[in-house]
Design an enzyme around this catalytic site. Structure first.
Site, PDB file in Angstrom:
ATOM      1  CG  LEU A  33      50.370  52.043  72.007  1.00 43.81           C
ATOM      2  CD1 LEU A  33      50.158  52.153  70.500  1.00 43.81           C
ATOM      3  CD2 LEU A  33      51.812  51.646  72.322  1.00 43.81           C
ATOM      4  CG  ASP A  35      49.786  62.134  73.573  1.00 43.71           C
ATOM      5  OD1 ASP A  35      49.071  61.425  72.832  1.00 43.71           O
ATOM      6  OD2 ASP A  35      49.369  63.145  74.164  1.00 43.71           O
ATOM      7  N   GLY A  36      53.740  59.607  74.009  1.00 38.82           N
ATOM      8  CA  GLY A  36      55.146  59.336  73.774  1.00 38.82           C
ATOM      9  C   GLY A  36      55.339  58.278  72.700  1.00 38.82           C
ATOM     10  CG  HIS A  37      54.108  54.236  73.289  1.00 37.73           C
ATOM     11  ND1 HIS A  37      53.383  54.262  74.460  1.00 37.73           N
ATOM     12  CD2 HIS A  37      55.158  53.407  73.517  1.00 37.73           C
ATOM     13  CE1 HIS A  37      53.956  53.483  75.356  1.00 37.73           C
ATOM     14  NE2 HIS A  37      55.037  52.948  74.813  1.00 37.73           N
ATOM     15  CE  LYS A 152      59.417  56.398  80.087  1.00 35.02           C
ATOM     16  NZ  LYS A 152      59.891  55.317  81.015  1.00 35.02           N
ATOM     17  CB  SER A 188      55.822  56.011  82.031  1.00 32.27           C
ATOM     18  OG  SER A 188      55.935  54.649  82.391  1.00 32.27           O
ATOM     19  CB  SER A 189      52.607  52.021  79.924  1.00 26.91           C
ATOM     20  OG  SER A 189      52.747  52.243  78.537  1.00 26.91           O
ATOM     21  NE  ARG A 190      56.529  49.192  85.099  1.00 30.94           N
ATOM     22  CZ  ARG A 190      57.332  48.672  84.161  1.00 30.94           C
ATOM     23  NH1 ARG A 190      57.930  49.495  83.308  1.00 30.94           N
ATOM     24  NH2 ARG A 190      57.536  47.373  84.079  1.00 30.94           N
TER      25      ARG A 190
END
Length: 282
Positions: A33, A35-37, A152, A188-190
């Site tokens: 996770l 900050d977007g999550h 996103k 993004s996690s990526r």
């Protein structure tokens, strides 16, 4: 916060919530996770209200990864994620196992036949079949009143909205704004995969979106002309390679022949070995 790994326990709890009239807001994630999550969890809390229940799932779904994609190396850190969910105000963290989510001889899937054909669907065959299937399964397990998705993944959110409409899921879909780093890169996690040098080049996606918006604000452009402009801009970064730049109607996802206000732009760009996506209205 309660952590639940069992599919049976989660479904039993969801039935109790529904019988009690509790409002349930759900945030499905694949974990690692950021900050977007956390912004989605906060939005879920507003939707559920102070007396409602916020459920976050963490599940790296194997059916949405194609051969050679990053399923095995997708970043995972459940203890860290659990701490973030707890601090973010989640009431339940649902962490099912593959053996619970998919029978060994599973043969039933959910396929959306129109919105899934372009962009991510064209670049990643069967990806959206896996997404639609796992989200449908999670909806059946959590029984949410509201589910929160990030803007996103614009095409994914549109596909889920279509699935909910066409299959009569009693779930309201909220699409929350993209959260960005200070230099514009969508969280993004990526992003974890990027080397320091690649991370410096990754904001080219946001710059491409801004450049396209500015160009269209001056005058409408033929679709191909804007695509070429974006391709040239992406090519200024040595690690960057454009997968696609699609201009489309945001309601139907059909290609727009002219890039003009009201259309939408979606990008997929390889930065080294990491594939990033982003989008914005024109």
């Amino acid at each position: 916060m309660r952590v639940i790994a069992s599919v049976a326990v989660q479904q039993r709890l969801a039935r109790k919530w529904r019988a009690a009239g509790s409002k349930v807001a759900f945030v499905p994630t694949m974990g690692f996770l950021h900050d977007g999550h956390l912004s989605l969890i906060r939005r879920a809390r507003r939707a559920a209200g102070p007396k409602g229940i916020v459920v976050v799932s963490i599940y790296v779904n194997p059916t949405q990864f194609g051969p050679g994609e990053d399923f095995s190396k997708y970043p995972r850190d459940l203890p860290r994620d659990a701490a973030l969910c707890r601090a973010g105000g989640a009431d339940v963290l649902f962490t099912p196992a593959n053996t619970d989510m998919y029978a060994r001889d599973a043969s039933a899937y959910v396929s959306e036949e129109r919105l899934a054909q372009r962009m991510e669907g064209a670049s990643r065959p069967h990806h959206f079949r896996g997404v639609a299937t796992v989200v449908a399964k999670l909806f059946n397990l959590v029984l949410p009143d509201v589910a929160i998705f990030g803007a996103k993944d614009f095409q994914q959110a549109a596909l889920i909205q279509r699935m909910v409409r066409d299959l009569n899921f009693p779930v309201k879909i909220i699409v929350a704004p993209t959260v960005r780093a200070s230099d514009g890169l969508a969280l993004s996690s990526r992003n974890k995969y990027l080397s320091p040098e690649e991370r410096c080049q990754a904001p080219i996606l946001f710059l491409a979106l801004q450049t396209a918006q500015a160009a269209v604000a001056r005058r409408p452009l033929p679709r191909a002309a804007l695509q070429k402009k974006i391709q040239r801009l992406i090519a200024t970064q040595p690690a960057a390679r454009l997968d696609y730049a699609e201009i489309f109607d945001p309601a139907t996802l059909e290609p727009a022949p002219v890039a003009q206000p009201g259309a939408h732009l979606a990008l997929a760009v390889w930065i080294g070995r990491t594939r990033l996506i982003d989008n914005a209205p024109l």
